[in-house]
Motif scaffolding. Structure first.
Motif, mmCIF file in Angstrom:
data_model
loop_
_atom_site.group_PDB
_atom_site.id
_atom_site.type_symbol
_atom_site.label_atom_id
_atom_site.label_comp_id
_atom_site.label_asym_id
_atom_site.label_seq_id
_atom_site.Cartn_x
_atom_site.Cartn_y
_atom_site.Cartn_z
ATOM 1 N N TRP A 1 -56.533 25.604 54.951
ATOM 2 C CA TRP A 1 -56.886 26.992 55.287
ATOM 3 C C TRP A 1 -56.542 27.333 56.732
ATOM 4 O O TRP A 1 -56.211 28.482 57.040
ATOM 5 C CB TRP A 1 -58.373 27.220 55.018
ATOM 6 C CG TRP A 1 -58.673 27.401 53.552
ATOM 7 C CD1 TRP A 1 -57.794 27.753 52.579
ATOM 8 C CD2 TRP A 1 -59.936 27.237 52.906
ATOM 9 N NE1 TRP A 1 -58.423 27.828 51.364
ATOM 10 C CE2 TRP A 1 -59.749 27.518 51.533
ATOM 11 C CE3 TRP A 1 -61.208 26.878 53.348
ATOM 12 C CZ2 TRP A 1 -60.784 27.456 50.608
ATOM 13 C CZ3 TRP A 1 -62.253 26.809 52.432
ATOM 14 C CH2 TRP A 1 -62.043 27.102 51.068
ATOM 15 N N GLU A 2 -56.620 26.332 57.629
ATOM 16 C CA GLU A 2 -56.237 26.601 59.016
ATOM 17 C C GLU A 2 -54.744 26.895 59.118
ATOM 18 O O GLU A 2 -54.319 27.707 59.944
ATOM 19 C CB GLU A 2 -56.628 25.410 59.911
ATOM 20 C CG GLU A 2 -58.125 25.363 60.208
ATOM 21 C CD GLU A 2 -58.506 24.188 61.094
ATOM 22 O OE1 GLU A 2 -57.733 23.195 61.126
ATOM 23 O OE2 GLU A 2 -59.574 24.252 61.725
ATOM 24 N N ARG A 3 -53.948 26.236 58.303
ATOM 25 C CA ARG A 3 -52.514 26.565 58.259
ATOM 26 C C ARG A 3 -52.323 28.012 57.798
ATOM 27 O O ARG A 3 -51.471 28.730 58.320
ATOM 28 C CB ARG A 3 -51.793 25.625 57.291
ATOM 29 C CG ARG A 3 -51.617 24.217 57.813
ATOM 30 C CD ARG A 3 -51.059 23.313 56.736
ATOM 31 N NE ARG A 3 -49.840 23.864 56.144
ATOM 32 C CZ ARG A 3 -49.366 23.506 54.953
ATOM 33 N NH1 ARG A 3 -50.030 22.630 54.210
ATOM 34 N NH2 ARG A 3 -48.243 24.030 54.507
ATOM 35 N N LEU A 4 -53.102 28.405 56.807
ATOM 36 C CA LEU A 4 -52.957 29.760 56.265
ATOM 37 C C LEU A 4 -53.439 30.812 57.254
ATOM 38 O O LEU A 4 -52.782 31.840 57.456
ATOM 39 C CB LEU A 4 -53.736 29.871 54.951
ATOM 40 C CG LEU A 4 -53.749 31.256 54.279
ATOM 41 C CD1 LEU A 4 -52.333 31.754 54.027
ATOM 42 C CD2 LEU A 4 -54.549 31.192 52.981
ATOM 43 N N VAL A 5 -54.564 30.562 57.913
ATOM 44 C CA VAL A 5 -55.104 31.567 58.825
ATOM 45 C C VAL A 5 -54.176 31.781 60.023
ATOM 46 O O VAL A 5 -54.144 32.877 60.610
ATOM 47 C CB VAL A 5 -56.524 31.189 59.295
ATOM 48 C CG1 VAL A 5 -56.502 30.158 60.411
ATOM 49 C CG2 VAL A 5 -57.313 32.427 59.737
ATOM 50 N N ALA A 6 -53.380 30.763 60.367
ATOM 51 C CA ALA A 6 -52.433 30.910 61.472
ATOM 52 C C ALA A 6 -51.318 31.887 61.123
ATOM 53 O O ALA A 6 -50.653 32.422 62.014
ATOM 54 C CB ALA A 6 -51.840 29.547 61.826
ATOM 55 N N MET A 7 -51.108 32.158 59.834
ATOM 56 C CA MET A 7 -50.071 33.093 59.402
ATOM 57 C C MET A 7 -50.568 34.532 59.348
ATOM 58 O O MET A 7 -49.767 35.457 59.225
ATOM 59 C CB MET A 7 -49.569 32.713 57.996
ATOM 60 C CG MET A 7 -49.052 31.313 57.845
ATOM 61 S SD MET A 7 -48.520 31.007 56.134
ATOM 62 C CE MET A 7 -48.384 29.229 56.121
ATOM 63 N N LEU A 8 -51.870 34.719 59.402
ATOM 64 C CA LEU A 8 -52.451 36.041 59.230
ATOM 65 C C LEU A 8 -52.609 36.772 60.556
ATOM 66 O O LEU A 8 -52.646 36.152 61.624
ATOM 67 C CB LEU A 8 -53.812 35.934 58.536
ATOM 68 C CG LEU A 8 -53.824 35.234 57.170
ATOM 69 C CD1 LEU A 8 -55.254 35.148 56.637
ATOM 70 C CD2 LEU A 8 -52.928 35.956 56.175
ATOM 71 N N GLN A 9 -52.691 38.092 60.456
ATOM 72 C CA GLN A 9 -52.921 38.910 61.637
ATOM 73 C C GLN A 9 -54.315 38.640 62.195
ATOM 74 O O GLN A 9 -55.305 38.797 61.480
ATOM 75 C CB GLN A 9 -52.788 40.394 61.273
ATOM 76 C CG GLN A 9 -52.960 41.357 62.436
ATOM 77 C CD GLN A 9 -51.828 41.261 63.442
ATOM 78 O OE1 GLN A 9 -50.699 40.944 63.092
ATOM 79 N NE2 GLN A 9 -52.121 41.535 64.693
#
Length: 404
Positions: free
Chosen positions: A251-259
């Motif tokens: 999830w930390e990988r994913l949140v790094a892609m979000l605004q």
């Protein structure tokens, strides 16, 4: 479709009338009659001159001057007629040419820049259902029923079954969607969006992400390691199985892609904090890496390339089996954090069946990308790849090359 054809034909007819209007008068019999009348008048005037000369009422000099004037007028009228003929040409041939050219050109332009598929209600409605563009539940039901009926007659149309599956999913019919996905077969194998959607409906029907849904999620991540929905489902599957460190890392990988600060980012940060709490970690703490080997090191950017990197560019530290291109593990950070220290471990593995700790030697490189895509692109900044042993510490990656 009939209404569209009638409207298009009417529009073409109106254009034809407007274009050919100047030629209608050229076909009128009055134009020919006037030319004949003028010729008769000139012949009569020439005859009168000859008569006056013969009777002696007109001198030779006056006769010559009058005849020359009359000939000049005849030539002027002839020039006018020639100019009109040049402009108009042969009216009937011109009108036939226009009548043929306008519909052909209009049709060609529509095929080139229009939407011919809009004339197929079934295809347009199916596409609308798949993307949530629904005008009414009744129309959607009719459209999906028609598509399903058509596909029963074309069982090998895998693309059609994939479209139907997406439509069923949009309608909230997971059982039907799962059956349609199954009949889509290998058509969706290279589409991470379809694979993630398939995993979602199977999990909805089974009540768990364990088993086939996880297999589909892993397959989607092998196609695109940074596919957002697949990362979300992967973290959720790990959370469900109480693998909290893995869920946090994914999830930390994913949140790094979000605004930053967006609704999605806040929701995901809440899920990460929940996983930290269940793992006994304080909010904001970094999850301990699961058992297994790791690789530690630093990434720095060559000062000569500093102007080519923006703070929001994505830094990827990538681990692979030597001689292959498929990543074993990927760590994503922001360029604003450079120079940075990194740790690669099993929590960052792309495939649970091929973990970082299962390989003795690993090829590691760092790449800075504006798009953040898994595929290397021109303009990305790259470090030389290094082959290191599992457990290596102090690996120094210097980003000093521009991908051409």
């Amino acid at each position: 479709m009939t209404a569209f054809i009638v409207a298009a034909a009417a529009a073409v007819a109106i254009v034809l009338v407007l274009l050919m209007r100047p030629y209608f008068g050229r076909l009128a019999p009055g134009e020919s009659s006037r030319a004949q009348l003028n010729a008769a008048i000139y012949r009569e005037q020439f005859a009168k001159l000859e008569q006056d000369l013969g009777e002696g009422t007109l001198s030779q000099a006056d006769y010559a001057q009058a005849k020359a004037e009359l000939q000049r007028r005849v030539l002027e009228d002839t020039d006018v007629a020639d100019q009109q003929s040049t402009v108009v040409g042969a009216p009937r041939r011109t009108m036939i040419g226009i009548a043929l050219a306008v519909p052909i050109v209009a049709g060609a332009l529509y095929l080139r820049i229009g939407t011919p598929a809009a004339m197929d209600p079934l295809a347009m409605q199916a596409a609308a259902a798949g993307h949530g563009q629904i005008t009414s539940p009744e129309q959607l039901e009719q459209m999906v029923a028609a598509l399903a009926q058509k596909l029963e007659q074309e069982p090998g149309n895998q693309k059609g079954w994939a479209m139907l599956a997406r439509s069923y999913k949009a309608m909230g019919r997971p059982l039907d969607a799962q059956q349609a996905f199954e009949r889509a077969g290998s058509f969706i194998d290279d589409d991470p969006e379809m694979l993630a959607g398939y995993a979602d409906v199977v999990a909805s029907n089974a009540g768990t992400l364990a088993g086939k849904p996880t297999e589909l999620i892993d397959k989607a991540l092998r196609v695109d390691p940074n596919h957002p929905m697949s990362l979300w489902l992967k973290g959720t599957a790990d959370f469900e199985q109480k693998k909290y460190p893995q869920a946090i890392a994914t999830w930390e990988r994913l949140v790094a892609m979000l605004q930053p600060g967006s609704d999605d980012a806040r929701m995901l940060e809440g899920a990460i904090n929940d996983a930290r709490a269940k793992a006994g970690l304080p909010a904001g703490a970094v999850a301990a890496a699961p058992a297994g080997g790791n690789i530690r090191g630093t990434v720095e950017l060559d000062p000569a390339l500093k102007a080519k990197a923006s703070p929001d560019d994505v830094v990827m530290v990538i681990a692979r089996r030597p001689g292959t291109r498929m990543p074993l593990a990927v760590l994503r950070k922001r360029a604003a954090e450079l120079p940075l220290q990194f740790t690669l471990d099993d929590s960052l593995s792309m495939d649970p069946n091929s973990r970082l700790s299962s390989v003795r030697e690993i090829e590691v490189e760092a790449r800075i990308s504006r798009s953040g895509l898994a595929k290397q692109e021109a303009g990305d900044l790259l470090s030389p790849a290094q082959t290191v042993k599992l457990g290596a510490d102090g690996v120094a990656l210097r980003v000093a090359k521009v991908v051409q």
